[in-house]
Design a protein around this motif. Structure first.
Motif, short mmCIF file in Angstrom:
data_model
loop_
_atom_site.label_atom_id
_atom_site.label_comp_id
_atom_site.label_asym_id
_atom_site.label_seq_id
_atom_site.Cartn_x
_atom_site.Cartn_y
_atom_site.Cartn_z
N ALA A 6 1.03 -1.09 -0.07
CA ALA A 6 0.14 0.13 -0.18
C ALA A 6 0.78 1.31 0.07
O ALA A 6 1.86 1.56 1.06
CB ALA A 6 -0.91 0.00 1.15
N ALA A 7 0.54 2.16 -0.90
CA ALA A 7 1.45 3.39 -0.88
C ALA A 7 0.94 4.14 0.16
O ALA A 7 -0.26 4.36 0.46
CB ALA A 7 1.08 4.14 -2.46
N VAL A 8 1.95 4.58 1.02
CA VAL A 8 1.67 5.47 1.99
C VAL A 8 1.69 6.97 1.39
O VAL A 8 2.79 7.44 1.08
CB VAL A 8 2.77 5.54 2.99
N GLN A 9 0.71 7.67 1.73
CA GLN A 9 0.29 9.19 1.15
C GLN A 9 0.83 9.99 2.28
O GLN A 9 0.31 10.05 3.50
CB GLN A 9 -1.01 9.36 0.86
N GLU A 10 1.82 10.92 2.08
CA GLU A 10 2.12 11.76 2.94
C GLU A 10 1.20 12.95 3.31
O GLU A 10 0.46 13.33 2.26
CB GLU A 10 3.51 12.61 2.66
N LYS A 11 0.82 13.54 4.61
CA LYS A 11 -0.11 14.38 4.71
C LYS A 11 0.17 15.75 3.90
O LYS A 11 1.61 16.04 4.11
CB LYS A 11 -0.34 14.72 6.28
#
Length: 70
Positions: A6-11
């Motif tokens: 799962a690609a971790v999306q940066e806030k």
């Protein structure tokens, strides 16, 4: 069994800090983005248009105390 990545999306924004003090807002932002370079600017200030992925700008427009000479 194939593992899924799962690609971790940066806030990228913090609407929850609206109304907080600058110091409180900085703490929240730095908790989510420890490498943030936070700039505090008055609303309407001139700003550069270059994109820097670690820069987070906080715009303020409230006078907190009565200005006075001295």
């Amino acid at each position: 069994m194939e593992a899924e990545c799962a690609a971790v999306q940066e806030k990228r924004s913090w609407p929850e800090v609206v109304g907080m003090s600058i110091e409180e807002a900085k703490k929240v932002i730095l908790k989510d983005k420890p490498d943030a370079e936070i700039e505090v600017l008055p609303v309407g200030a001139a700003e550069t248009k270059d994109f820097r992925p670690n820069r987070v700008r906080i715009f303020v427009d409230t006078v907190a105390e009565t200005p006075h000479v001295g």
